[in-house]
Motif scaffolding. Structure first.
Motif, PDB file in Angstrom:
ATOM      1  N   GLN A 281       0.799  -1.228   0.000  1.00 61.94           N
ATOM      2  CA  GLN A 281       0.000   0.000   0.000  1.00 61.94           C
ATOM      3  C   GLN A 281       0.830   1.276   0.000  1.00 61.94           C
ATOM      4  N   TYR A 282       2.008   1.258   0.586  1.00 64.37           N
ATOM      5  CA  TYR A 282       2.765   2.500   0.776  1.00 64.37           C
ATOM      6  C   TYR A 282       3.982   2.523  -0.146  1.00 64.37           C
ATOM      7  N   THR A 283       3.938   3.444  -1.108  1.00 62.45           N
ATOM      8  CA  THR A 283       4.996   3.521  -2.113  1.00 62.45           C
ATOM      9  C   THR A 283       6.083   4.536  -1.749  1.00 62.45           C
ATOM     10  N   SER A 284       5.780   5.478  -0.870  1.00 63.59           N
ATOM     11  CA  SER A 284       6.808   6.424  -0.437  1.00 63.59           C
ATOM     12  C   SER A 284       7.429   5.921   0.863  1.00 63.59           C
TER      13      SER A 284
ATOM     14  N   ASP B 204       5.920   7.298   4.286  1.00 66.06           N
ATOM     15  CA  ASP B 204       4.666   6.651   4.684  1.00 66.06           C
ATOM     16  C   ASP B 204       4.916   5.221   5.137  1.00 66.06           C
ATOM     17  N   PHE B 205       5.795   4.529   4.418  1.00 71.61           N
ATOM     18  CA  PHE B 205       6.142   3.151   4.764  1.00 71.61           C
ATOM     19  C   PHE B 205       6.773   3.091   6.158  1.00 71.61           C
TER      20      PHE B 205
ATOM     21  N   LYS C 170       4.105   3.869   8.962  1.00 66.48           N
ATOM     22  CA  LYS C 170       3.175   2.757   9.188  1.00 66.48           C
ATOM     23  C   LYS C 170       3.883   1.575   9.840  1.00 66.48           C
TER      24      LYS C 170
END
Length: 244
Positions: A69-72, A75-76, A79
């Motif tokens: 879900q998290y490409t940056s 954000d990764f 989370k």
């Protein structure tokens, strides 16, 4: 003529009632499938035999969701800290070079090791408490577990805690948290399913099959609930510790 009219009306009423019962059974079949899946997870938690395997599978699913879900990287990273209570196992420079499967594998291995190390530390903390309880003739102890936001007490047997080198506390923590979260979200899901069952009846006015819409929407609701339960279980277990 009157007799034939009455017989025809009775056949129509009976056919209508049969269709109603048939639809009710079909609606119940959808719920039974979900109910069996949830009860199987509850049984695993209650018996404790497959619970550790379930938690490892849940941990992998959560790691895969994070990696997908998290490409940056920011954000990764956020989370990962939020759900797993640890820093990512790779830097931002290596984040873009890894495939989704590679990210999932590395994140899962790091999260699994982090979880095992944390549990070993918890086990070492309660040994002395259990030994002191036995000296004062107490058969059990209550261990506080906190994830930084909420605190709960786990009641364990002092003898089993000592003989298992503290692993009994970890086992009871996993069981208590898993059961609590499953029951909490399942009750909420049942309310949502009742609301859905009522709302899909309006689909018949749009020349749509209410049962088909019910099956599709109920699957999505169940999938959302399972994902939510998995994330909550992993988040609490991964960050759970004995507060000092």
């Amino acid at each position: 003529m009157i007799s034939r009219a009455i017989e025809g009306a009775q056949r129509k009423v009976e056919a209508h009632n049969f269709d109603i019962r048939k639809h009710l059974i079909e609606y119940d079949d959808v719920m039974n499938y979900q109910r069996n899946a949830i009860y199987k997870r509850r049984q695993n938690a209650l018996l404790g035999e497959r619970l550790s395997l379930d938690i490892i599978n849940i941990l992998f699913d959560v790691c895969r969701d994070i990696s997908t879900q998290y490409t940056s990287y920011s954000d990764f990273e956020l989370k990962t800290i939020e759900l797993l209570g640890m820093e990512p196992p790779f830097e931002a420079s290596g984040f873009t070079k890894l495939s989704t499967d590679q990210k999932t594998e590395q994140l899962f291995l790091a999260a699994e090791q982090h979880y095992k190390s944390k549990n070993e530390f918890i086990a070492s903390q309660v040994i002395q408490v259990a030994q002191e309880a036995k000296q004062h003739n107490y058969s059990g102890i209550q261990v506080p577990i906190s994830n930084g936001q909420m605190t709960t007490g786990i009641v364990v047997d002092a003898d089993k805690t000592i003989s298992s080198q503290g692993k009994e506390v970890v086992k009871e923590m996993e069981k208590f948290i898993t059961l609590s979260l499953i029951d909490q979200e399942w009750k909420e899901h049942l309310r949502e399913m009742d609301d859905l069952k009522q709302s899909v009846q309006n689909a018949s006015y749009e020349q749509k099959d209410p049962l088909l819409i019910y099956k599709f929407e109920s699957f999505n609701l169940f999938k959302i609930m399972i994902t939510k339960v998995n994330k909550q279980i992993v988040s609490i277990l991964a960050k759970g510790h004995i507060p000092i």
